[in-house]
Scaffold this motif. Sequence first.
Motif, PDB file in Angstrom:
ATOM      1  N   PHE A  30       0.859  -1.187   0.000  1.00 26.53           N
ATOM      2  CA  PHE A  30       0.000   0.000   0.000  1.00 26.53           C
ATOM      3  C   PHE A  30       0.897   1.239   0.000  1.00 26.53           C
ATOM      4  N   TYR A  31       0.324   2.368  -0.485  1.00 29.10           N
ATOM      5  CA  TYR A  31       1.103   3.615  -0.487  1.00 29.10           C
ATOM      6  C   TYR A  31       0.940   4.323   0.858  1.00 29.10           C
ATOM      7  N   LEU A  32       1.686   3.820   1.836  1.00 28.63           N
ATOM      8  CA  LEU A  32       1.587   4.368   3.192  1.00 28.63           C
ATOM      9  C   LEU A  32       2.003   5.839   3.218  1.00 28.63           C
TER      10      LEU A  32
ATOM     11  N   VAL B 210      -9.408   6.321 -12.383  1.00 22.00           N
ATOM     12  CA  VAL B 210      -8.759   5.897 -13.622  1.00 22.00           C
ATOM     13  C   VAL B 210      -7.417   5.218 -13.317  1.00 22.00           C
ATOM     14  N   ASP B 211      -7.199   4.077 -13.933  1.00 23.21           N
ATOM     15  CA  ASP B 211      -5.899   3.403 -13.828  1.00 23.21           C
ATOM     16  C   ASP B 211      -5.752   2.473 -15.033  1.00 23.21           C
ATOM     17  N   SER B 212      -4.495   2.207 -15.389  1.00 22.18           N
ATOM     18  CA  SER B 212      -4.270   1.303 -16.524  1.00 22.18           C
ATOM     19  C   SER B 212      -4.323  -0.158 -16.094  1.00 22.18           C
ATOM     20  N   SER B 213      -4.335  -0.396 -14.795  1.00 22.76           N
ATOM     21  CA  SER B 213      -4.325  -1.775 -14.305  1.00 22.76           C
ATOM     22  C   SER B 213      -5.741  -2.236 -13.945  1.00 22.76           C
ATOM     23  N   ALA B 214      -6.211  -3.252 -14.672  1.00 24.20           N
ATOM     24  CA  ALA B 214      -7.547  -3.791 -14.401  1.00 24.20           C
ATOM     25  C   ALA B 214      -7.575  -4.415 -13.000  1.00 24.20           C
TER      26      ALA B 214
ATOM     27  N   CYS C 260      -6.830  10.209 -10.890  1.00 24.30           N
ATOM     28  CA  CYS C 260      -5.977   9.601 -11.916  1.00 24.30           C
ATOM     29  C   CYS C 260      -4.862   8.775 -11.278  1.00 24.30           C
ATOM     30  N   PHE C 261      -4.535   7.657 -11.862  1.00 22.19           N
ATOM     31  CA  PHE C 261      -3.552   6.724 -11.297  1.00 22.19           C
ATOM     32  C   PHE C 261      -4.047   6.267  -9.921  1.00 22.19           C
ATOM     33  N   CYS C 262      -5.281   5.788  -9.880  1.00 20.19           N
ATOM     34  CA  CYS C 262      -5.956   5.576  -8.589  1.00 20.19           C
ATOM     35  C   CYS C 262      -5.463   4.359  -7.836  1.00 20.19           C
ATOM     36  N   TYR C 263      -4.790   3.406  -8.535  1.00 21.17           N
ATOM     37  CA  TYR C 263      -4.353   2.149  -7.907  1.00 21.17           C
ATOM     38  C   TYR C 263      -5.549   1.496  -7.203  1.00 21.17           C
ATOM     39  N   THR C 264      -5.481   1.185  -5.902  1.00 19.42           N
ATOM     40  CA  THR C 264      -6.602   0.489  -5.259  1.00 19.42           C
ATOM     41  C   THR C 264      -7.613   1.449  -4.640  1.00 19.42           C
ATOM     42  N   GLY C 265      -7.467   2.735  -4.961  1.00 18.31           N
ATOM     43  CA  GLY C 265      -8.525   3.683  -4.604  1.00 18.31           C
ATOM     44  C   GLY C 265      -8.337   4.448  -3.307  1.00 18.31           C
ATOM     45  N   GLY C 266      -7.116   4.612  -2.857  1.00 17.40           N
ATOM     46  CA  GLY C 266      -6.862   5.371  -1.628  1.00 17.40           C
ATOM     47  C   GLY C 266      -7.522   6.746  -1.651  1.00 17.40           C
ATOM     48  N   PHE C 267      -7.296   7.496  -2.719  1.00 16.65           N
ATOM     49  CA  PHE C 267      -7.898   8.839  -2.803  1.00 16.65           C
ATOM     50  C   PHE C 267      -9.388   8.761  -3.134  1.00 16.65           C
ATOM     51  N   THR C 268      -9.757   7.800  -3.971  1.00 17.92           N
ATOM     52  CA  THR C 268     -11.165   7.638  -4.349  1.00 17.92           C
ATOM     53  C   THR C 268     -12.043   7.436  -3.116  1.00 17.92           C
TER      54      THR C 268
ATOM     55  N   GLY D 230      -7.613   2.583 -18.385  1.00 20.28           N
ATOM     56  CA  GLY D 230      -6.999   3.214 -19.543  1.00 20.28           C
ATOM     57  C   GLY D 230      -5.758   4.002 -19.183  1.00 20.28           C
ATOM     58  N   ASP D 231      -5.172   4.579 -20.219  1.00 19.52           N
ATOM     59  CA  ASP D 231      -3.959   5.370 -20.066  1.00 19.52           C
ATOM     60  C   ASP D 231      -4.349   6.819 -19.756  1.00 19.52           C
ATOM     61  N   VAL D 232      -3.882   7.319 -18.621  1.00 23.84           N
ATOM     62  CA  VAL D 232      -4.268   8.660 -18.183  1.00 23.84           C
ATOM     63  C   VAL D 232      -3.931   9.709 -19.248  1.00 23.84           C
ATOM     64  N   PHE D 233      -2.774   9.577 -19.886  1.00 21.95           N
ATOM     65  CA  PHE D 233      -2.368  10.566 -20.899  1.00 21.95           C
ATOM     66  C   PHE D 233      -3.412  10.661 -22.016  1.00 21.95           C
ATOM     67  N   GLN D 234      -3.907   9.503 -22.439  1.00 27.09           N
ATOM     68  CA  GLN D 234      -4.906   9.482 -23.514  1.00 27.09           C
ATOM     69  C   GLN D 234      -6.287   9.894 -23.016  1.00 27.09           C
TER      70      GLN D 234
ATOM     71  N   LEU E 201      -3.710  13.801  -9.346  1.00 21.80           N
ATOM     72  CA  LEU E 201      -2.702  13.192 -10.220  1.00 21.80           C
ATOM     73  C   LEU E 201      -1.611  12.588  -9.340  1.00 21.80           C
ATOM     74  N   ASP E 202      -1.597  11.272  -9.257  1.00 26.12           N
ATOM     75  CA  ASP E 202      -0.569  10.602  -8.441  1.00 26.12           C
ATOM     76  C   ASP E 202       0.122   9.529  -9.276  1.00 26.12           C
ATOM     77  N   PRO E 203       0.903   9.970 -10.271  1.00 26.27           N
ATOM     78  CA  PRO E 203       1.486   9.016 -11.210  1.00 26.27           C
ATOM     79  C   PRO E 203       2.624   8.204 -10.604  1.00 26.27           C
ATOM     80  N   PRO E 204       3.011   7.123 -11.284  1.00 29.13           N
ATOM     81  CA  PRO E 204       4.194   6.379 -10.841  1.00 29.13           C
ATOM     82  C   PRO E 204       5.442   7.238 -11.038  1.00 29.13           C
ATOM     83  N   LYS E 205       6.551   6.768 -10.504  1.00 26.53           N
ATOM     84  CA  LYS E 205       7.835   7.463 -10.642  1.00 26.53           C
ATOM     85  C   LYS E 205       8.184   7.632 -12.111  1.00 26.53           C
TER      86      LYS E 205
ATOM     87  N   ASN F 114      -2.195  12.787   3.009  1.00 27.17           N
ATOM     88  CA  ASN F 114      -2.726  13.458   1.816  1.00 27.17           C
ATOM     89  C   ASN F 114      -4.089  12.890   1.431  1.00 27.17           C
ATOM     90  N   ARG F 115      -4.273  11.602   1.725  1.00 19.98           N
ATOM     91  CA  ARG F 115      -5.610  11.013   1.517  1.00 19.98           C
ATOM     92  C   ARG F 115      -6.625  11.718   2.414  1.00 19.98           C
ATOM     93  N   LEU F 116      -6.209  11.947   3.664  1.00 15.48           N
ATOM     94  CA  LEU F 116      -7.100  12.610   4.612  1.00 15.48           C
ATOM     95  C   LEU F 116      -7.434  14.028   4.137  1.00 15.48           C
TER      96      LEU F 116
HETATM   97  N1  SAH Z   1      -2.773   6.997  -6.020  1.00 12.39           N
HETATM   98  C1  SAH Z   1      -2.466   5.650  -5.609  1.00 12.39           C
HETATM   99  C2  SAH Z   1      -1.059   5.247  -5.977  1.00 12.39           C
HETATM  100  C3  SAH Z   1      -0.711   5.394  -7.442  1.00 12.39           C
HETATM  101  S1  SAH Z   1       0.512   4.296  -7.990  1.00 12.39           S
HETATM  102  C4  SAH Z   1      -2.715   5.502  -4.106  1.00 12.39           C
HETATM  103  O1  SAH Z   1      -2.818   6.495  -3.390  1.00 12.39           O
HETATM  104  O2  SAH Z   1      -2.787   4.357  -3.648  1.00 12.39           O
HETATM  105  C5  SAH Z   1       0.519   4.535  -9.689  1.00 12.39           C
HETATM  106  C6  SAH Z   1      -0.617   3.855 -10.419  1.00 12.39           C
HETATM  107  O3  SAH Z   1      -0.562   4.343 -11.756  1.00 12.39           O
HETATM  108  C7  SAH Z   1      -0.549   2.348 -10.536  1.00 12.39           C
HETATM  109  O4  SAH Z   1      -1.747   1.797 -10.052  1.00 12.39           O
HETATM  110  C8  SAH Z   1      -0.388   2.045 -12.033  1.00 12.39           C
HETATM  111  O5  SAH Z   1      -1.157   0.938 -12.450  1.00 12.39           O
HETATM  112  C9  SAH Z   1      -0.934   3.299 -12.644  1.00 12.39           C
HETATM  113  N2  SAH Z   1      -0.408   3.700 -13.963  1.00 12.39           N
HETATM  114  C10 SAH Z   1       0.870   3.749 -14.389  1.00 12.39           C
HETATM  115  N3  SAH Z   1       0.971   4.316 -15.602  1.00 12.39           N
HETATM  116  C11 SAH Z   1      -0.302   4.653 -15.957  1.00 12.39           C
HETATM  117  C12 SAH Z   1      -0.869   5.290 -17.107  1.00 12.39           C
HETATM  118  N4  SAH Z   1      -0.098   5.717 -18.093  1.00 12.39           N
HETATM  119  N5  SAH Z   1      -2.191   5.470 -17.125  1.00 12.39           N
HETATM  120  C13 SAH Z   1      -2.982   5.045 -16.108  1.00 12.39           C
HETATM  121  N6  SAH Z   1      -2.498   4.462 -15.001  1.00 12.39           N
HETATM  122  C14 SAH Z   1      -1.181   4.253 -14.931  1.00 12.39           C
END
Ligand code: SAH
Length: 395
Positions: free
Chosen positions: A203-205, A248-252, A226-234, A277-281, A298-302, A210-212
């Motif tokens: 989990f993103y401890l 939104v996340d690219s991972s089903a 965007c980049f919601c992963y398992t929905g912490g912010f949602t 889907g892809d956040v950029f698109q 917006l919480d994208p990966p590194k 910031n979730r709060l």
């Molecule tokens: N916000 C999340 C953590 C995000 S981790 C939280 O608080 O828990 C980054 C997430 O971005 C991952 O779930 C990964 O699947 C997703 N991801 C990576 N590249 C992406 C892209 N181009 N479009 C959509 N999702 C993407």
Amino acid sequence: MPIFLKPGREKSLLRRHPWIFSGAIQRVDDEPASGGTVDVLSSKGDFLARAAYSPTSQIRARVWTFDEEPVDADFFRRKIHSAIRARETWNLTRDTDAIRLIYAESDGLPGLIVDRYGDVLVLQSLTTGSEFWKQTIADILLEETGLSTIYERSDADVRELEGLSPVTGILRGTITNHQLRFTITEHGLKFTVNLAEGHKTGFYLDQRMNRLRVRELAQDRDVLDCFCYTGGFTVNALAGGAKSVLSVDSSADALGLVSGNVASNGLPAERHARREGDVFQLLRKFRDEGRAFDMIILDPPKFAPTSAQVEKAARAYKDINLLAFKLLRAGGILVTFSCSGGVDAGLFQRIVAASALDAGVEAQIVEHLAQAADHPVALHFPEGAYLKGLVCVKR
Ligand code: SAH
């Protein structure tokens, strides 16, 4: 066993920075074992530090101590004890049962991450030094916490740089399937965490506070996570009374867990939608469709794990932030993050400013966000401050 630095290369060690790069080393007497302890000496032979040796990494050694003290089980016991006690003193467990107990360099233990999820410890060993001492460290962790289970998640890519292959599985004790899918309670909300397969240690401890904050700001807003992963912010936005949340996340797989987390907190499913889907698109598509939101996260990966990828990362940050500014209604809030080590807070702010400018938008920063207090930053190790966030309001 000593390693000698080149003349003048002792400076960063004198400032207590814990990394010794290969280019700073003049000579190594005998090849030390991978992860073994070496004395680091100046070119004149003065003692500087005791460090773990890493034969293949650019970061050739990482400092355990700047004192001439033994690096042994007692040493690790003291460090581990003080890191765990510090978390108690900071009163961090009042709001969660998932907490980082040891944060590597920031806690004086390079390469070692230990997170506690309820009664299970999850250990991540990232360097040869933490690997060398892993079994000793595991025993001490059990003694210091009174727990009996450690699950290992040493599967981060950075291990490759240290010449280490991935290791996952039980390190101590036994673990049931139920425990591997542990439900944490954070600020009163529940999240199911997959300790075996989830990102990082599950989990993103680091985003806890910031979730709060998102929960506090989401009332009556149409939110795009965007980049919601398992929905912490949602989940937090819904709990804060958001009018609607689109995740939104690219991972089903990740998206599949979001709905479960929404449901297990008794939050209204009719206010929640998911989009794979892809956040950029998708941001472009939403722009073309004329959609609008009152809050975008917006919480994208590194994008830039190290400084080598900064330029490419800057373009990616600029792209999504620019599109987000366009999609916000007047008075809308952008909560935007970067967890890239290669992009510092100043650069990130400049990128977000350039995004607003190019979007033709006026905005204010109303808040600076960072990683939670269980991810402290040692002042002599600024690299530890990797998570930066800005809360911006569009005028
Ligand atoms: N916000 C999340 C953590 C995000 S981790 C939280 O608080 O828990 C980054 C997430 O971005 C991952 O779930 C990964 O699947 C997703 N991801 C990576 N590249 C992406 C892209 N181009 N479009 C959509 N999702 C993407």
